[in-house]
Design an enzyme around this catalytic site. Sequence first.
Site, PDB file in Angstrom:
ATOM      1  N   CYS A 241       0.806  -1.239   0.000  1.00 35.87           N
ATOM      2  CA  CYS A 241       0.000   0.000   0.000  1.00 35.87           C
ATOM      3  C   CYS A 241       0.831   1.278   0.000  1.00 35.87           C
ATOM      4  O   CYS A 241       0.797   2.044  -0.959  1.00 35.87           O
ATOM      5  CB  CYS A 241      -0.913  -0.009   1.217  1.00 35.87           C
ATOM      6  SG  CYS A 241      -2.059  -1.381   1.187  1.00 35.87           S
TER       7      CYS A 241
HETATM    8  N1  LIG Z   1      -2.534  -6.164   1.772  1.00 39.83           N
HETATM    9  C1  LIG Z   1      -3.072  -5.175   2.450  1.00 39.83           C
HETATM   10  O1  LIG Z   1      -2.790  -5.035   3.643  1.00 39.83           O
HETATM   11  C2  LIG Z   1      -4.047  -4.202   1.817  1.00 39.83           C
HETATM   12  C3  LIG Z   1      -4.714  -3.299   2.652  1.00 39.83           C
HETATM   13  C4  LIG Z   1      -5.654  -2.429   2.106  1.00 39.83           C
HETATM   14  C5  LIG Z   1      -5.888  -2.444   0.738  1.00 39.83           C
HETATM   15  N2  LIG Z   1      -5.212  -3.315  -0.079  1.00 39.83           N
HETATM   16  C6  LIG Z   1      -5.539  -3.295  -1.496  1.00 39.83           C
HETATM   17  O2  LIG Z   1      -6.330  -4.445  -1.787  1.00 39.83           O
HETATM   18  C7  LIG Z   1      -6.049  -4.904  -3.117  1.00 39.83           C
HETATM   19  C8  LIG Z   1      -5.605  -6.354  -3.078  1.00 39.83           C
HETATM   20  O3  LIG Z   1      -4.419  -6.432  -2.330  1.00 39.83           O
HETATM   21  P1  LIG Z   1      -3.875  -7.782  -1.719  1.00 39.83           P
HETATM   22  O4  LIG Z   1      -2.821  -7.389  -0.739  1.00 39.83           O
HETATM   23  O5  LIG Z   1      -4.974  -8.661  -1.264  1.00 39.83           O
HETATM   24  O6  LIG Z   1      -3.202  -8.427  -3.022  1.00 39.83           O
HETATM   25  P2  LIG Z   1      -2.759  -9.966  -3.226  1.00 39.83           P
HETATM   26  O7  LIG Z   1      -1.759  -9.948  -4.321  1.00 39.83           O
HETATM   27  O8  LIG Z   1      -2.421 -10.569  -1.905  1.00 39.83           O
HETATM   28  O9  LIG Z   1      -4.096 -10.667  -3.710  1.00 39.83           O
HETATM   29  C9  LIG Z   1      -4.685 -10.438  -4.924  1.00 39.83           C
HETATM   30  C10 LIG Z   1      -5.182 -11.762  -5.467  1.00 39.83           C
HETATM   31  O10 LIG Z   1      -5.888 -11.499  -6.676  1.00 39.83           O
HETATM   32  C11 LIG Z   1      -5.613 -12.549  -7.578  1.00 39.83           C
HETATM   33  N3  LIG Z   1      -5.957 -12.090  -8.912  1.00 39.83           N
HETATM   34  C12 LIG Z   1      -5.265 -11.295  -9.753  1.00 39.83           C
HETATM   35  N4  LIG Z   1      -5.983 -11.068 -10.879  1.00 39.83           N
HETATM   36  C13 LIG Z   1      -7.144 -11.727 -10.738  1.00 39.83           C
HETATM   37  C14 LIG Z   1      -8.292 -11.881 -11.555  1.00 39.83           C
HETATM   38  N5  LIG Z   1      -8.374 -11.287 -12.746  1.00 39.83           N
HETATM   39  N6  LIG Z   1      -9.301 -12.647 -11.087  1.00 39.83           N
HETATM   40  C15 LIG Z   1      -9.204 -13.236  -9.868  1.00 39.83           C
HETATM   41  N7  LIG Z   1      -8.155 -13.124  -9.073  1.00 39.83           N
HETATM   42  C16 LIG Z   1      -7.131 -12.385  -9.493  1.00 39.83           C
HETATM   43  C17 LIG Z   1      -4.168 -12.871  -7.334  1.00 39.83           C
HETATM   44  O11 LIG Z   1      -3.842 -14.186  -7.778  1.00 39.83           O
HETATM   45  C18 LIG Z   1      -4.080 -12.752  -5.809  1.00 39.83           C
HETATM   46  O12 LIG Z   1      -4.355 -13.973  -5.157  1.00 39.83           O
HETATM   47  C19 LIG Z   1      -4.995  -3.944  -3.671  1.00 39.83           C
HETATM   48  O13 LIG Z   1      -5.648  -2.918  -4.362  1.00 39.83           O
HETATM   49  C20 LIG Z   1      -4.364  -3.380  -2.415  1.00 39.83           C
HETATM   50  O14 LIG Z   1      -3.808  -2.098  -2.653  1.00 39.83           O
HETATM   51  C21 LIG Z   1      -4.300  -4.208   0.449  1.00 39.83           C
END
Ligand SMILES: NC(=O)c1ccc[n+]([C@@H]2O[C@H](COP(=O)([O-])OP(=O)(O)OC[C@H]3O[C@@H](n4cnc5c(N)ncnc54)[C@H](O)[C@@H]3O)[C@@H](O)[C@H]2O)c1
Length: 444
Positions: A278
Amino acid sequence: MSELIESFRTRRAIVGVVGLGYVGLPLAATIAEAGFATIGFDTDASKIQSLRDHRSYIRHVPSERLASLVLAEAPSAGRAGFYPAGDYAELSRCDGILICVPTPLTENREPDLSYVVGTAGAVARHLRRGQLVVLESTTYPGTTDEVLRPILEAGGLRAGRDFHLAFSPEREDPNNGDFSTRTIPKLVGGVTPTCGEVAAALYGTVIDRIVPVSNASVAEAAKLLENIYRSVNIALVNELKVLFDRMGLNIWEVIDAAATKPFGFTPFFPGPGLGGHCIPIDPFYLTWRARQYELVTRFIELAGEINHAMPAYVIERLTDALNDRGKSLKGSRILILGVAYKRDLDDDRESPAFKLMELLGKKHAEFSYHDPYIPTLRPSRRYDFALRSVPLTDETLAAADAVLIATDHSAFDYDWVVRASRLVIDTRNATRGVHVGREKIVLA
Ligand SMILES: NC(=O)c1ccc[n+]([C@@H]2O[C@H](COP(=O)([O-])OP(=O)(O)OC[C@H]3O[C@@H](n4cnc5c(N)ncnc54)[C@H](O)[C@@H]3O)[C@@H](O)[C@H]2O)c1
């Protein structure tokens, strides 16, 4: 609309979560625990298989939690549980679809919405009247309305009339013992007021407190403000760390002292540089968007500049400390303690430890690492170190010319680390409780 809201209230709705990563997996589990038939989607087939085998790939979502939730087959409405689906066709059975896919930056540090666009296309192919679609991925204001909406409407259905579309940012703080997905207040903004109302109705059954805002763009902007606020305040203390060190002052003690003020001050802490999915990334989504309005986000740029300079500062401190001991960095053996971007996590995305490794490599130092939660370093877009975590023993500590604490995991026994090491470069004040051997510690 009232029928859909009723199906949320009575848990008769089926909820789909697309993207089962650090955000999507705990969210899907929370929704299933609230009594919904929940279907999870991910393009990574190994994650789906792992979930079907009741094996979690995220440390703070224990496998035991999944074991009680995972269903062997796609659930019908009213059957509480979580089904990891291999097939996107299941999307058409979902009444609510929550999108939690990555939103990284491109090589040119511009928003990479390819995952959001790809998911939107898949959802559009299965979209039917009466569904709710919510984007949770962090992004710039306008994405839901201007990027997601046209893709979903391409088949002829209209948001606000035929289906509902909203943005609700994820505020996950992995491993925060005080808050969970359920207890973190949830912002919700629809592309129309009705869309917002429908989305709030779904989240309201699962999450303790819902905060409705005027529209999706406000919710998108609020999430970015939260992250920019952190980035700017971390940059401030990082800058002061360098200054105070020259003045012979300990930044950590100064922050602790200032934090005793019961109002008007929130403590932020310095470190070896920003990490995680983030804070190093999201602010630049707004910088990019601001350019379209012919404005420059100077605070964001400055914070980025200062935070990016931290790994080089740490290496400078390390070089000086070795020099004081008659050694050059070139040829020295450096053991990095912790490569996760944050304490007690198994997530190394954007970790400053990688930049430290890169800089050490450029200076011809020999480096290794130990992290109990990251046994091997997988190749990323930028780095491929092909390293394995070395065991943390008296021998490995003593063999290192310096031990560099990059992550302050609570599992480490810092008294022992200092005792067994020749020199400790501490970027997190992890050794604050160590009293014996302080002359070996350099804060950086
Ligand atoms: N990790 C955090 O602490 C956090 C906190 C707040 C917001 N976010 C936001 O949340 C969002 C996701 O982050 P995350 O940390 O969970 O990412 P991540 O990489 O852990 O998870 C994303 C998942 O989406 C999957 N994916 C990618 N393309 C896809 C598709 N077309 N269809 C289905 N699945 C698909 C990936 O394989 C992966 O498992 C981002 O925008 C991030 O900025 C993350």
